[in-house]
Design a protein around this motif. Sequence first.
Motif, PDB file in Angstrom:
ATOM      1  N   ARG A  52      17.486   4.671 -38.561  1.00 49.45           N
ATOM      2  CA  ARG A  52      18.309   4.780 -37.357  1.00 49.45           C
ATOM      3  C   ARG A  52      18.892   6.180 -37.223  1.00 49.45           C
ATOM      4  NH1 ARG A  52      23.580   4.371 -36.780  1.00 49.45           N
ATOM      5  NH2 ARG A  52      23.930   3.395 -38.825  1.00 49.45           N
ATOM      6  N   ARG A  53      19.370   6.734 -38.311  1.00 52.18           N
ATOM      7  CA  ARG A  53      19.951   8.087 -38.256  1.00 52.18           C
ATOM      8  C   ARG A  53      18.887   9.147 -37.961  1.00 52.18           C
ATOM      9  NH1 ARG A  53      23.135   5.939 -42.823  1.00 52.18           N
ATOM     10  NH2 ARG A  53      25.210   5.457 -41.990  1.00 52.18           N
ATOM     11  N   LEU A  60      19.049  13.271 -30.121  1.00 46.12           N
ATOM     12  CA  LEU A  60      20.063  14.274 -29.785  1.00 46.12           C
ATOM     13  C   LEU A  60      19.563  15.711 -29.915  1.00 46.12           C
ATOM     14  CD1 LEU A  60      23.150  12.615 -31.510  1.00 46.12           C
ATOM     15  CD2 LEU A  60      22.622  12.713 -29.063  1.00 46.12           C
ATOM     16  N   ALA A  61      18.317  15.881 -30.292  1.00 46.08           N
ATOM     17  CA  ALA A  61      17.780  17.227 -30.465  1.00 46.08           C
ATOM     18  C   ALA A  61      17.910  18.028 -29.169  1.00 46.08           C
ATOM     19  CB  ALA A  61      16.317  17.154 -30.892  1.00 46.08           C
ATOM     20  N   ASP A  62      18.466  19.228 -29.305  1.00 43.39           N
ATOM     21  CA  ASP A  62      18.569  20.176 -28.181  1.00 43.39           C
ATOM     22  C   ASP A  62      19.490  19.704 -27.056  1.00 43.39           C
ATOM     23  OD1 ASP A  62      16.711  21.916 -29.432  1.00 43.39           O
ATOM     24  OD2 ASP A  62      15.058  20.717 -28.623  1.00 43.39           O
ATOM     25  N   THR A  63      20.342  18.726 -27.334  1.00 45.76           N
ATOM     26  CA  THR A  63      21.298  18.311 -26.302  1.00 45.76           C
ATOM     27  C   THR A  63      22.537  19.191 -26.402  1.00 45.76           C
ATOM     28  OG1 THR A  63      22.205  16.612 -27.784  1.00 45.76           O
ATOM     29  CG2 THR A  63      20.508  15.920 -26.210  1.00 45.76           C
ATOM     30  N   PRO A  64      23.194  19.456 -25.284  1.00 49.07           N
ATOM     31  CA  PRO A  64      24.363  20.336 -25.309  1.00 49.07           C
ATOM     32  C   PRO A  64      25.587  19.656 -25.905  1.00 49.07           C
ATOM     33  CG  PRO A  64      24.030  19.462 -23.112  1.00 49.07           C
ATOM     34  CD  PRO A  64      22.850  19.015 -23.923  1.00 49.07           C
ATOM     35  N   ARG A  65      26.596  20.458 -26.176  1.00 46.61           N
ATOM     36  CA  ARG A  65      27.866  19.946 -26.678  1.00 46.61           C
ATOM     37  C   ARG A  65      28.523  19.106 -25.589  1.00 46.61           C
ATOM     38  NH1 ARG A  65      31.650  24.613 -28.558  1.00 46.61           N
ATOM     39  NH2 ARG A  65      29.874  24.832 -29.989  1.00 46.61           N
ATOM     40  N   PRO A  66      29.000  17.905 -25.932  1.00 44.62           N
ATOM     41  CA  PRO A  66      29.596  17.036 -24.910  1.00 44.62           C
ATOM     42  C   PRO A  66      31.051  17.395 -24.634  1.00 44.62           C
ATOM     43  CG  PRO A  66      29.687  15.933 -27.012  1.00 44.62           C
ATOM     44  CD  PRO A  66      28.977  17.248 -27.259  1.00 44.62           C
ATOM     45  N   ASP A  67      31.538  16.966 -23.481  1.00 43.75           N
ATOM     46  CA  ASP A  67      32.978  16.974 -23.233  1.00 43.75           C
ATOM     47  C   ASP A  67      33.473  15.536 -23.316  1.00 43.75           C
ATOM     48  OD1 ASP A  67      32.269  15.738 -20.823  1.00 43.75           O
ATOM     49  OD2 ASP A  67      32.606  17.540 -19.611  1.00 43.75           O
ATOM     50  N   PHE A  89      25.248   3.849 -33.016  1.00 42.93           N
ATOM     51  CA  PHE A  89      24.956   5.196 -32.501  1.00 42.93           C
ATOM     52  C   PHE A  89      26.199   5.787 -31.850  1.00 42.93           C
ATOM     53  CE2 PHE A  89      23.908   8.037 -29.024  1.00 42.93           C
ATOM     54  CZ  PHE A  89      22.993   8.916 -29.595  1.00 42.93           C
ATOM     55  N   ALA A  90      26.874   4.987 -31.045  1.00 41.31           N
ATOM     56  CA  ALA A  90      28.064   5.468 -30.335  1.00 41.31           C
ATOM     57  C   ALA A  90      29.160   5.874 -31.309  1.00 41.31           C
ATOM     58  CB  ALA A  90      28.575   4.387 -29.378  1.00 41.31           C
ATOM     59  N   VAL A  91      29.378   5.072 -32.334  1.00 38.70           N
ATOM     60  CA  VAL A  91      30.419   5.390 -33.312  1.00 38.70           C
ATOM     61  C   VAL A  91      30.073   6.701 -34.031  1.00 38.70           C
ATOM     62  CG1 VAL A  91      31.533   4.675 -35.452  1.00 38.70           C
ATOM     63  CG2 VAL A  91      31.156   3.010 -33.632  1.00 38.70           C
ATOM     64  N   ASP A  92      28.834   6.850 -34.438  1.00 34.65           N
ATOM     65  CA  ASP A  92      28.415   8.087 -35.098  1.00 34.65           C
ATOM     66  C   ASP A  92      28.602   9.289 -34.171  1.00 34.65           C
ATOM     67  OD1 ASP A  92      27.713   6.670 -37.358  1.00 34.65           O
ATOM     68  OD2 ASP A  92      25.561   6.680 -36.935  1.00 34.65           O
ATOM     69  N   TYR A  93      28.277   9.108 -32.908  1.00 33.59           N
ATOM     70  CA  TYR A  93      28.410  10.199 -31.935  1.00 33.59           C
ATOM     71  C   TYR A  93      29.872  10.594 -31.761  1.00 33.59           C
ATOM     72  CZ  TYR A  93      27.186  12.981 -27.817  1.00 33.59           C
ATOM     73  OH  TYR A  93      26.996  14.019 -26.930  1.00 33.59           O
ATOM     74  N   LEU A  94      30.739   9.601 -31.660  1.00 31.76           N
ATOM     75  CA  LEU A  94      32.164   9.886 -31.508  1.00 31.76           C
ATOM     76  C   LEU A  94      32.728  10.568 -32.749  1.00 31.76           C
ATOM     77  CD1 LEU A  94      33.409   6.631 -29.751  1.00 31.76           C
ATOM     78  CD2 LEU A  94      33.036   8.885 -28.722  1.00 31.76           C
ATOM     79  N   ARG A  95      32.318  10.132 -33.908  1.00 32.94           N
ATOM     80  CA  ARG A  95      32.785  10.782 -35.141  1.00 32.94           C
ATOM     81  C   ARG A  95      32.400  12.257 -35.148  1.00 32.94           C
ATOM     82  NH1 ARG A  95      31.154   7.230 -40.344  1.00 32.94           N
ATOM     83  NH2 ARG A  95      31.916   9.150 -41.310  1.00 32.94           N
ATOM     84  N   ARG A  96      31.219  12.541 -34.679  1.00 35.28           N
ATOM     85  CA  ARG A  96      30.725  13.917 -34.692  1.00 35.28           C
ATOM     86  C   ARG A  96      31.429  14.795 -33.657  1.00 35.28           C
ATOM     87  NH1 ARG A  96      24.325  15.561 -33.779  1.00 35.28           N
ATOM     88  NH2 ARG A  96      24.583  17.824 -33.939  1.00 35.28           N
ATOM     89  N   HIS A  97      31.787  14.204 -32.532  1.00 35.02           N
ATOM     90  CA  HIS A  97      32.283  15.005 -31.412  1.00 35.02           C
ATOM     91  C   HIS A  97      33.720  14.665 -31.015  1.00 35.02           C
ATOM     92  CE1 HIS A  97      28.380  16.806 -30.760  1.00 35.02           C
ATOM     93  NE2 HIS A  97      27.809  15.618 -30.745  1.00 35.02           N
ATOM     94  N   LEU A  98      34.468  14.029 -31.899  1.00 37.99           N
ATOM     95  CA  LEU A  98      35.827  13.613 -31.548  1.00 37.99           C
ATOM     96  C   LEU A  98      36.716  14.795 -31.188  1.00 37.99           C
ATOM     97  CD1 LEU A  98      37.599  11.059 -31.329  1.00 37.99           C
ATOM     98  CD2 LEU A  98      38.403  11.555 -33.651  1.00 37.99           C
ATOM     99  N   LYS A  99      36.421  15.954 -31.739  1.00 35.98           N
ATOM    100  CA  LYS A  99      37.242  17.133 -31.456  1.00 35.98           C
ATOM    101  C   LYS A  99      37.209  17.512 -29.975  1.00 35.98           C
ATOM    102  CE  LYS A  99      33.435  20.165 -32.817  1.00 35.98           C
ATOM    103  NZ  LYS A  99      32.965  21.175 -33.807  1.00 35.98           N
ATOM    104  N   HIS A 100      36.244  16.975 -29.249  1.00 38.59           N
ATOM    105  CA  HIS A 100      36.153  17.262 -27.820  1.00 38.59           C
ATOM    106  C   HIS A 100      36.913  16.225 -26.986  1.00 38.59           C
ATOM    107  CE1 HIS A 100      33.260  20.255 -28.919  1.00 38.59           C
ATOM    108  NE2 HIS A 100      32.412  19.368 -29.380  1.00 38.59           N
ATOM    109  N   CYS A 101      37.563  15.276 -27.651  1.00 41.01           N
ATOM    110  CA  CYS A 101      38.285  14.216 -26.942  1.00 41.01           C
ATOM    111  C   CYS A 101      39.793  14.406 -27.120  1.00 41.01           C
ATOM    112  CB  CYS A 101      37.878  12.839 -27.478  1.00 41.01           C
ATOM    113  SG  CYS A 101      36.141  12.426 -27.193  1.00 41.01           S
ATOM    114  N   SER A 102      40.525  14.144 -26.056  1.00 36.81           N
ATOM    115  CA  SER A 102      41.979  14.265 -26.071  1.00 36.81           C
ATOM    116  C   SER A 102      42.616  12.925 -26.424  1.00 36.81           C
ATOM    117  CB  SER A 102      42.469  14.723 -24.701  1.00 36.81           C
ATOM    118  OG  SER A 102      42.302  13.679 -23.748  1.00 36.81           O
ATOM    119  N   SER A 103      43.935  12.915 -26.465  1.00 38.19           N
ATOM    120  CA  SER A 103      44.655  11.672 -26.705  1.00 38.19           C
ATOM    121  C   SER A 103      44.392  10.658 -25.602  1.00 38.19           C
ATOM    122  CB  SER A 103      46.156  11.941 -26.822  1.00 38.19           C
ATOM    123  OG  SER A 103      46.647  12.594 -25.677  1.00 38.19           O
TER     124      SER A 103
END
Length: 232
Positions: A52-53, A60-67, A89-103
């Motif tokens: 799965r990973r 996700l190859a070559d996808t841009p940084r999310p907001d 998949f969603a949980v892994d994605y959020l863990r990776r990109h949480l810094k782009h999410c606000s409170s």
Amino acid sequence: MSVTVPRSDLADIVMERLTTAYPRAADPERAAQARAYMKNVAPFLGLPSPLRRQLSREVLADTPRPDEADCTAIALRCWQLPQREYAYFAVDYLRRHLKHCSSGFLPVARHLVTTVPWWDTVDALASHVVGGLVAADPKLRTEMDAWIGDEDLWVARTALLHQLRHKDATDTERLFAYCLRQSAHPDFFIRKAIGWCLREYAKTDPKAVRDFVERERGRLSPLSVREALKNL
């Protein structure tokens, strides 16, 4: 609070790739075993974690940084799909990109916690997503004060577990207060969470945990005490 799926071109790309790649690798026999192991909480595709990973990396190859809108859209759209691997998949994605999410992402996290809830998604959301949001914005601690008293046991479990990775930054007063707040709860998942969060904090301050458990042993369940002191 209701949540809506925002418009996201990135989510369109990711979801198209994801819903193509994952089903191609499905294993019905493994899927049936996984569903039984998870007490039939959801259907599965039957993807072992390493595969799965690997597929996720290809998606996700070559996808841009999310907001934040992209993260929200991808998470919510994954949660709308029945097979459990999409939630992983969603949980892994959020863990990776949480810094782009606000409170402001917290209501979305609550929606994920309370929608088709089970320990496999809730625990990761609690420690890596909700806990990360609170660490970045300590004002969210007041939200956790509300969550710990919620009638939904998974929301309360999230409040108990959200400081699992905080180590020296743990709000010890809140940690112990939350454990006492739910100490009489009859459900296994709450009692186990109390012991787990205490056991994890004991890696940082074993004396504080030992003293707390000895002082409050009469209020804590035997399961909570056993889990809390397991490594002490």
